[in-house]
Design a protein around this motif. Sequence first.
Motif, PDB file in Angstrom:
ATOM      1  N   ALA A  94       0.830  -1.208   0.000  1.00  0.00           N
ATOM      2  CA  ALA A  94       0.000   0.000   0.000  1.00  0.00           C
ATOM      3  C   ALA A  94       0.868   1.263   0.000  1.00  0.00           C
ATOM      4  CB  ALA A  94      -0.932  -0.002   1.206  1.00  0.00           C
ATOM      5  N   LEU A  95       1.937   1.246   0.753  1.00  0.00           N
ATOM      6  CA  LEU A  95       2.832   2.406   0.784  1.00  0.00           C
ATOM      7  C   LEU A  95       3.520   2.612  -0.570  1.00  0.00           C
ATOM      8  CD1 LEU A  95       4.450   1.984   4.322  1.00  0.00           C
ATOM      9  CD2 LEU A  95       2.667   3.604   3.627  1.00  0.00           C
ATOM     10  N   MET A  96       3.855   1.523  -1.246  1.00  0.00           N
ATOM     11  CA  MET A  96       4.455   1.644  -2.576  1.00  0.00           C
ATOM     12  C   MET A  96       3.466   2.244  -3.570  1.00  0.00           C
ATOM     13  SD  MET A  96       7.658   0.823  -2.781  1.00  0.00           S
ATOM     14  CE  MET A  96       7.892   0.435  -4.516  1.00  0.00           C
ATOM     15  N   LEU A 155       7.175   2.607 -11.459  1.00  0.00           N
ATOM     16  CA  LEU A 155       5.770   2.201 -11.472  1.00  0.00           C
ATOM     17  C   LEU A 155       5.648   0.678 -11.482  1.00  0.00           C
ATOM     18  CD1 LEU A 155       4.073   4.716 -13.938  1.00  0.00           C
ATOM     19  CD2 LEU A 155       4.646   4.977 -11.525  1.00  0.00           C
ATOM     20  N   VAL A 156       6.477   0.043 -12.289  1.00  0.00           N
ATOM     21  CA  VAL A 156       6.457  -1.423 -12.339  1.00  0.00           C
ATOM     22  C   VAL A 156       6.837  -2.004 -10.982  1.00  0.00           C
ATOM     23  CG1 VAL A 156       7.536  -3.465 -13.376  1.00  0.00           C
ATOM     24  CG2 VAL A 156       6.928  -1.507 -14.808  1.00  0.00           C
ATOM     25  N   TYR A 157       7.838  -1.417 -10.336  1.00  0.00           N
ATOM     26  CA  TYR A 157       8.260  -1.921  -9.033  1.00  0.00           C
ATOM     27  C   TYR A 157       7.155  -1.743  -7.986  1.00  0.00           C
ATOM     28  CZ  TYR A 157      12.965  -2.008 -11.050  1.00  0.00           C
ATOM     29  OH  TYR A 157      14.052  -2.265 -11.831  1.00  0.00           O
ATOM     30  N   SER A 158       6.391  -0.674  -8.103  1.00  0.00           N
ATOM     31  CA  SER A 158       5.273  -0.472  -7.178  1.00  0.00           C
ATOM     32  C   SER A 158       4.236  -1.581  -7.335  1.00  0.00           C
ATOM     33  CB  SER A 158       4.608   0.887  -7.431  1.00  0.00           C
ATOM     34  OG  SER A 158       5.508   1.940  -7.203  1.00  0.00           O
ATOM     35  N   MET A 159       3.952  -1.932  -8.593  1.00  0.00           N
ATOM     36  CA  MET A 159       2.987  -3.001  -8.829  1.00  0.00           C
ATOM     37  C   MET A 159       3.554  -4.364  -8.426  1.00  0.00           C
ATOM     38  SD  MET A 159       0.379  -1.375  -9.738  1.00  0.00           S
ATOM     39  CE  MET A 159      -0.613  -2.834 -10.023  1.00  0.00           C
TER      40      MET A 159
END
Length: 231
Positions: A94-96, A155-159
């Motif tokens: 969630a924080l990412m 963005l990819v790392y967040s997902m």
Amino acid sequence: MNPTGLDLPPVMAAFVFGLMGGAHCIGMCGGIMSALTFAVPPSMRHPARMGGLLLSYNLGRILSYMVAGALVAALGTLISLSPTARVLLQTFAALMLILMALYIANWWKGLLKVEAIGRHLWRYIEPLGRRLMPVVHIPQAFTLGALWGWLPCGLVYSMLAWSLAIADPYQGAMLMGAFGLGTLPALLATGLAAQQFSQLIRHPATRSIAAITIIGFAVWQLWSLIGHTAH
């Protein structure tokens, strides 16, 4: 709703997040799409061929996202063996997402530091991609897209953090696939020089609305997690 369960809303959310991240995708990958397009000899730039190449690039890229999602989610199954670890993974995811939102809106660029993690791997992958250029055939485009999918991207790392919290390889792959499909319109528009669509996505108001929506979803995830933990 279980915050780590992958029912229809999270898959749809991942798709929408991909759409909302279009401004970042255009800024980061738009130059790549344009370069690949202009690398094709002028005599071969008819619409059918170019459309096939652009789709092949992106299908390869999305497949790499799905593979990464499955691998990270498999790691999540090992990490989340205890209830405490599951809560920590869900909180981290969630924080990412919040960091992702701040990044999209240009409110804070801290996620760039996360991208540095993948640059070491990219140094080995990038030379392989150069050997495939200029791209004139669909198999070349698909292979190059599959390599391109490992380009360092906040963005990819967040997902992927969300996939890690899901802790199910199949569901992690589907989540990343939905996200990748969401990014498709922006990158296809860039490759086909659809200026009006690109300008709309990159408009500050559009980026701000996208960021607020993602933050709202992340806060809802955290609230659901707090309620679930309390029970």
